[in-house]
Motif scaffolding. Structure first.
Motif, short mmCIF file in Angstrom:
data_model
loop_
_atom_site.label_atom_id
_atom_site.label_comp_id
_atom_site.label_asym_id
_atom_site.label_seq_id
_atom_site.Cartn_x
_atom_site.Cartn_y
_atom_site.Cartn_z
N ASN A 31 0.82 -1.27 -0.49
CA ASN A 31 0.06 0.29 0.16
C ASN A 31 0.97 1.12 -0.36
OD1 ASN A 31 0.91 0.59 2.97
ND2 ASN A 31 -0.26 -0.78 3.27
N LEU A 32 -0.56 2.28 -0.54
CA LEU A 32 0.86 4.03 -0.15
C LEU A 32 -0.06 4.66 0.20
CD1 LEU A 32 2.61 5.83 -3.12
CD2 LEU A 32 0.74 6.63 -1.13
N GLN A 33 0.36 5.21 1.19
CA GLN A 33 0.14 5.96 2.40
C GLN A 33 0.48 7.63 2.06
OE1 GLN A 33 0.04 4.29 6.61
NE2 GLN A 33 0.71 2.70 5.24
N TRP A 34 -0.46 8.47 2.12
CA TRP A 34 0.19 9.87 2.76
C TRP A 34 -0.64 10.30 4.31
CZ3 TRP A 34 1.98 12.92 -1.18
CH2 TRP A 34 2.10 12.25 -2.73
N TYR A 35 0.85 11.13 4.18
CA TYR A 35 0.50 11.98 5.64
C TYR A 35 1.01 13.11 5.93
CZ TYR A 35 1.28 7.51 7.33
OH TYR A 35 1.15 5.96 8.34
N ARG A 36 0.42 14.01 6.98
CA ARG A 36 1.05 15.72 6.13
C ARG A 36 1.71 15.71 7.68
NH1 ARG A 36 -3.49 20.08 6.94
NH2 ARG A 36 -2.80 21.03 8.17
N GLN A 37 2.52 16.81 8.07
CA GLN A 37 2.68 17.01 8.94
C GLN A 37 2.79 18.46 9.38
OE1 GLN A 37 7.54 16.64 9.28
NE2 GLN A 37 7.35 15.53 11.31
N ASN A 38 2.29 19.29 10.65
CA ASN A 38 2.38 21.06 11.03
C ASN A 38 3.77 20.84 11.27
OD1 ASN A 38 0.00 20.86 9.49
ND2 ASN A 38 -0.80 21.50 11.85
N SER A 39 4.07 21.55 11.12
CA SER A 39 5.91 22.39 11.07
C SER A 39 5.79 21.69 13.10
CB SER A 39 6.18 23.76 11.35
OG SER A 39 7.66 24.39 11.72
N GLY A 40 6.97 21.30 13.37
CA GLY A 40 7.32 20.40 14.30
C GLY A 40 6.69 19.40 15.04
N ARG A 41 5.54 18.90 14.68
CA ARG A 41 4.73 18.34 15.28
C ARG A 41 4.96 16.93 14.03
NH1 ARG A 41 0.24 20.21 17.49
NH2 ARG A 41 0.09 18.23 18.84
N LEU A 43 3.56 13.21 12.43
CA LEU A 43 2.80 13.17 10.93
C LEU A 43 1.27 12.26 11.75
CD1 LEU A 43 5.92 11.75 10.85
CD2 LEU A 43 5.28 12.01 8.63
N VAL A 44 0.33 12.98 10.17
CA VAL A 44 -0.90 12.74 10.45
C VAL A 44 -0.91 12.06 9.61
CG1 VAL A 44 -3.26 13.62 10.80
CG2 VAL A 44 -1.60 14.63 11.87
N HIS A 45 -1.56 10.73 9.62
CA HIS A 45 -2.24 9.64 9.00
C HIS A 45 -3.55 10.35 7.68
CE1 HIS A 45 -4.59 6.34 6.46
NE2 HIS A 45 -3.18 6.87 6.78
N LEU A 46 -3.64 10.82 6.74
CA LEU A 46 -4.66 10.88 5.49
C LEU A 46 -5.33 10.15 4.62
CD1 LEU A 46 -2.39 14.39 4.11
CD2 LEU A 46 -4.55 14.44 6.23
N ILE A 47 -4.71 9.23 4.62
CA ILE A 47 -5.48 8.55 3.46
C ILE A 47 -3.94 7.11 2.87
CG2 ILE A 47 -4.72 9.60 1.06
CD1 ILE A 47 -8.04 8.85 0.25
N LEU A 48 -5.16 6.10 3.36
CA LEU A 48 -3.91 4.76 2.71
C LEU A 48 -4.62 3.94 1.05
CD1 LEU A 48 -3.19 1.86 5.44
CD2 LEU A 48 -4.16 1.24 2.38
N ILE A 49 -4.11 3.88 0.24
CA ILE A 49 -4.88 3.36 -0.94
C ILE A 49 -3.86 2.08 -1.51
CG2 ILE A 49 -2.75 4.56 -2.74
CD1 ILE A 49 -5.78 4.29 -4.64
#
Lengths: 111, 120
Positions: A31-41, A43-49
């Protein structure tokens, strides 16, 4: 290396515009996943395909996966200033219990 | 919603000292991970842990590093003799088992907020 590699490295858009980020990888994946990271924080999982899926939606997010080209894209529609963050793709290789991240795309959404 | 917690949020240590970073994964999760992120750089995989043993480790995870799950809830990363280049954010992550062959999961990883390690 199975690492995902994103492009562009940085993207700056106006609020309301769409943002597209791309990711390429090298090995066979589960699978491939997308994550988001706000500065200094963290990783937040967004979506897995999964590797047998071609497109997935979640709210304003749309992810595509092309396993023949070993690439994926993340589209954020109607962007908001709060979408400003770094976005990473990460790949789960077949038969490995690890996940490798790309260098990320730094998205700036101007109000 | 359950979350992964990491302590401390910031650790300052003299070079050559041992440091232990602590993580409490989500309680029903079975896979555990450590990553590091040097300032301004990508997130790098260090090690994964399943069934009380290391399942994968990267080239970064040398003999100076070790992991442990001492009591069924904590998951720790120890760096035996810290170097200046160990300064980074260290992230812990966990995820559920979701069927399929042992060793992988099609569930997302859940990350803690990280420990900023500063080596002086």
């Amino acid at each position: 290396s199975q690492q995902g590699e994103e492009d562009p490295q940085a993207l700056s858009i106006q609020e309301g515009e769409n943002a597209t980020m791309n990711c390429s990888y090298k090995t066979s994946i589960n699978n491939l996943q997308w994550y988001r990271q706000n500065s200094g924080r963290g990783l937040v999982h967004l979506i897995l395909i999964r590797s047998n899926e071609r497109e997935k939606h979640s709210g304003r997010l749309r992810v595509t996966l092309d396993t023949s080209k070993k690439s994926s894209s993340l589209l954020i529609t109607a962007s908001r200033a709060a979408d400003t963050a770094s976005y990473f793709c990460a790949t789960d290789a077949k038969n490995n219990n690890d996940m490798r991240f790309g260098a990320g795309t730094r998205l700036t959404v101007k109000p | 919603e359950p979350e992964v917690t990491q302590t401390p949020s910031h650790q300052v240590t003299q070079m050559g000292q041992e440091v232990i970073l602590r993580c409490v994964p989500i309680s029903n999760h079975l896979y555990f991970y450590w990553y590091r992120q040097i300032l301004g750089q990508k997130v790098e995989f260090l090690v994964s842990f399943y069934n009380n043993e290391i399942s994968e480790k990267s080239e970064i995870f040398d003999d100076q590093f070790s992991v442990e799950r001492p009591d069924g809830s904590n998951f720790t990363l120890k760096i035996r003799s810290t170097k200046l280049e160990d300064s980074a954010m260290y992230f812990c992550a966990s995820r559920e088992r979701a069927g399929g062959p042992i060793g992988y999961s099609n569930q997302p990883q859940h990350f803690g907020d990280g420990t900023r390690l500063s080596i002086l």
